[in-house]
Design a protein around this motif. Structure first.
Motif: not given
Ligand code: ADP
Length: 455
Positions: A210-212, A222-224, A269-276, A291-296
């Motif tokens: 997944e991409i933060q 941006v991505h983290f 806008r904001g934090l989000g995670t795309m899961e692959f 949203r924010l994820q547990v594993e941030h």
């Protein structure tokens, strides 16, 4: 910038958000049920408001009570945390309609991404590859079976409103399809009040990557980097690491920039995670969590960026102030989810925590709201602590994880600590050689081994 933030959550994540606020000079308001009156998130917050009895419907999901708490305490923003109201578009709308800022994305994005069928459609338009499957929701059994044959078995029947691995069933052939379809529909209806399902090709050995992402209110995204969350049980994450042992720098850069470009195109806008899912060198989008994820935490450890702080900053309208190339990656981080559960059956084990001792030392972080003598209530999620380690490289992180797990003492209740000790000792885990089915296979072998020993 906000002066006072109401945190509409509990447990370790409420504490995590409180910590970011304090470092930013923002006052915090905790809300809690009567079962959480002694909780750490309540003790540390500047103010607290009891919003109802233990059952979540009457407290943490009680929208009028949460909005009233924000109003009487004079908060100017509400952070929903993880779970509860975090992906409820109507809540986000009501927060805004009542004059508060919502620390999360626009309701429209929560709505689109919360419906996985709509999410698949939205990202295809932006050239993101998805798992082959149905174009939309599957209307009935007949249509589903025809489609499943066309896609080719095995297939996965998934709930459009899905989350937490619920409403997801594998079918290996036509006969299995009937059962999978009815079960997934029934489970989805019961869990989400929406029994729409869709079909995806079932991948046999993918990794979950997944991409933060972070977007501001000025069109900048941006991505983290990525997180590898392939160590799962019943489609739920147990251990996460960053970076993924399966990606090289160019694959990482390619998927990270692609995801950030799509997020920017849709005005996210904001934090989000795309899961692959990632298999044979190809990425397939499965969903976006708005949203924010547990594993941030592991992304924070390898970038040195406080993601909750950034989430609050962009929600206040501040421009991000940095570009993709300003985000640098260094070292390796691993997170273990420590649930109060039986480590063999995963049955929740609420109760009183005794002899609590958290590990420490260089590169060790424990995000938890429990303490010695704490009564884990039976009403909520069983995650009680996150052990996060980081090191200069993967090997150092692994050695540190082993050492930290050995120091961790949580008495009085069953936890997943023994399972984590088992996982870090497995050669496949040490080699980074695992996919989303690996943990369940390992547990099966364990059980079979025990049965054999008894014979
Ligand atoms: P949820 O929202 O319920 O968490 P996801 O779509 O994010 O559901 O999937 C959760 C997990 O289920 C994934 O990480 C993966 O392990 C498994 N999964 C999902 N889709 C597929 C698929 N098409 N093939 C194989 N496994 C899948």
């Amino acid at each position: 910038m906000f002066e006072k933030v109401l945190i509409a959550n509990r447990g370790e994540i409420a504490l995590r958000i409180h910590r970011a606020c304090k470092e930013m000079g923002i006052a915090t308001v905790a809300v809690h049920s009567t079962a959480d009156a002694d909780a750490m998130h309540v003790r540390l917050a500047d103010e607290s408001v009891c919003i109802g009895p233990p059952m979540v419907r009457e407290s943490y999901l009680n929208i009028p009570a949460i909005l009233s708490a924000a109003s009487v305490t004079g908060a100017d923003a509400i952070h929903p945390g993880i779970g509860f109201m975090a992906e409820n578009a109507r809540f986000a709308e009501l927060v805004q309609e009542h004059g508060f800022s919502f620390i999360g994305p626009e309701p429209e994005h929560i709505r689109i991404m919360g419906d996985k069928v709509a999410a698949r459609r939205a990202v295809i338009e932006h050239d993101l590859p998805i798992v082959p499957g149905s174009d939309g929701a599957v209307p009935d059994m007949e249509a589903g079976r025809a489609l499943a044959r066309k896609i080719g078995y095995p297939v996965l029947v998934k709930a459009a409103a899905g989350g937490g691995g619920k409403g997801m069933k594998v079918a290996g052939d036509d006969k299995g399809f009937e059962e999978a379809f009815s079960l997934a529909k029934a489970e989805a209806g019961a869990a989400f009040g929406n029994d729409e399902v869709y079909i995806e090709k079932y991948l046999d050995r993918p990794r979950h990557i997944e991409i933060q992402l972070l977007g501001d209110h000025h069109g900048h995204c941006v991505h983290f980097g990525e997180r590898d969350c392939s160590i799962q049980r019943r489609h739920q994450k147990v251990v996460e690491e960053a970076p993924s042992p399966a990606l090289n720098a160019s694959a990482r850069d390619r998927i990270g920039r692609l995801a950030a470009r799509v997020a920017s195109d849709i005005g996210y806008r904001g934090l989000g995670t795309m899961e692959f899912l990632y298999q044979d060198g190809e990425f397939y989008f499965i969903e976006m969590n708005t949203r924010l994820q547990v594993e941030h935490t592991i992304s924070e450890m390898i970038t040195g960026v406080d993601l909750v702080r950034e989430q609050i900053r962009v929600a206040s309208g501040a421009p991000m102030g940095y570009a993709q190339d300003d985000i640098t990656f260094s070292g390796h981080a691993i997170e273990c989810r420590i649930n109060a559960e039986n480590p063999a059956t995963f049955t929740p084990r609420p109760g009183k925590v005794e002899n609590y001792h958290a590990p420490g030392g260089l590169g060790v972080r424990v995000d938890s709201a429990i303490y010695d003598g704490y009564m884990i209530p039976p009403y909520y999620d069983s995650l009680i602590a996150k052990l996060v380690v980081s090191g200069k490289n993967r090997n150092e992180a692994l050695l540190r994880l082993k050492r930290a797990l050995g120091e961790f003492v949580i008495g009085g209740v069953d936890t997943l600590l023994p399972l984590h000790e088992k996982i870090v000792a497995q050669p496949e885990f040490i080699d980074g050689n695992y996919d989303i089915h690996w943990l369940e296979k390992m547990l099966e072998v364990e059980v079979l081994g025990k049965v054999k020993d008894q014979e």
